[in-house]
Design a protein around this motif. Structure first.
Motif, PDB file in Angstrom:
ATOM      1  N   ARG A 132       0.623   6.062  -5.960  1.00 58.33           N
ATOM      2  CA  ARG A 132       1.232   7.010  -5.020  1.00 58.33           C
ATOM      3  C   ARG A 132       1.589   6.340  -3.699  1.00 58.33           C
ATOM      4  O   ARG A 132       2.629   6.636  -3.112  1.00 58.33           O
ATOM      5  CB  ARG A 132       0.278   8.187  -4.760  1.00 58.33           C
ATOM      6  N   LEU A 133       0.726   5.436  -3.225  1.00 55.59           N
ATOM      7  CA  LEU A 133       1.008   4.729  -1.973  1.00 55.59           C
ATOM      8  C   LEU A 133       2.238   3.835  -2.119  1.00 55.59           C
ATOM      9  O   LEU A 133       3.056   3.743  -1.203  1.00 55.59           O
ATOM     10  CB  LEU A 133      -0.199   3.889  -1.551  1.00 55.59           C
ATOM     11  N   ARG A 134       2.372   3.178  -3.257  1.00 53.62           N
ATOM     12  CA  ARG A 134       3.553   2.332  -3.481  1.00 53.62           C
ATOM     13  C   ARG A 134       4.825   3.169  -3.454  1.00 53.62           C
ATOM     14  O   ARG A 134       5.818   2.779  -2.850  1.00 53.62           O
ATOM     15  CB  ARG A 134       3.443   1.605  -4.825  1.00 53.62           C
ATOM     16  N   LYS A 135       4.787   4.325  -4.103  1.00 52.44           N
ATOM     17  CA  LYS A 135       5.958   5.201  -4.103  1.00 52.44           C
ATOM     18  C   LYS A 135       6.267   5.695  -2.692  1.00 52.44           C
ATOM     19  O   LYS A 135       7.418   5.751  -2.286  1.00 52.44           O
ATOM     20  CB  LYS A 135       5.728   6.395  -5.032  1.00 52.44           C
ATOM     21  N   ALA A 136       5.233   6.038  -1.957  1.00 55.07           N
ATOM     22  CA  ALA A 136       5.428   6.532  -0.583  1.00 55.07           C
ATOM     23  C   ALA A 136       5.931   5.435   0.332  1.00 55.07           C
ATOM     24  O   ALA A 136       6.659   5.697   1.289  1.00 55.07           O
ATOM     25  CB  ALA A 136       4.122   7.106  -0.044  1.00 55.07           C
TER      26      ALA A 136
END
Length: 144
Positions: A132-136
């Motif tokens: 999720r952090l990578r996508k954000a």
């Protein structure tokens, strides 16, 4: 309205955000079942795994965590997450106040990349949170 006036909360927040310390999480709990005052319960340097062990199934808590991950061999990133924990055995009246109190917590623990609502300790496993952090973050070079 949640009371976050304890100066230890801001001190711990600054500590987690600092590159100069190993502290990478803090945990806030209510002083009692009937209180709207939040207090610093604990801090640590063992990441999400250590934080999961501190969570009480009968409570609602807030946590702030620094998560470090690598995009490739050369780059490391650090991002911050806000965890809203509502344990499976949390009382109904406490659950009802969480949405209102979360806004107050966000005014103190201001800088984070994602919000992670957690109902079970497995909701705080590192791998899905890093995805999720990578996508954000927007700059993902491995197709995630």
């Amino acid at each position: 309205m949640a009371d976050l006036s304890d100066p230890k909360i801001d001190e711990a927040y600054q500590d987690v955000r600092s590159d100069k310390t190993d502290t990478n999480w803090l945990l806030l709990d209510y002083e009692s079942d009937r209180s709207d005052k939040l207090k610093l319960t604990s801090t640590g340097s063992g990441g999400l795994a250590e934080l999961r062990e501190q969570l009480d199934d009968g409570k609602a808590s807030y946590a702030y965590v620094r998560v470090q991950y690598a995009n490739d061999k050369e780059s490391k990133r650090e991002k911050f997450i806000l965890v809203i924990w509502i344990g499976p055995n949390c009382k109904v009246m406490r659950k009802a106040k969480i949405s209102v109190h979360t806004a107050d917590v966000k005014s103190v623990l201001r800088v984070y990349s994602i919000e992670v609502p957690a109902r079970e300790k497995d909701d705080l496993k590192e791998e899905p949170i890093v995805v999720r952090l990578r996508k954000a973050g927007g700059a993902s070079y491995d197709g995630v």
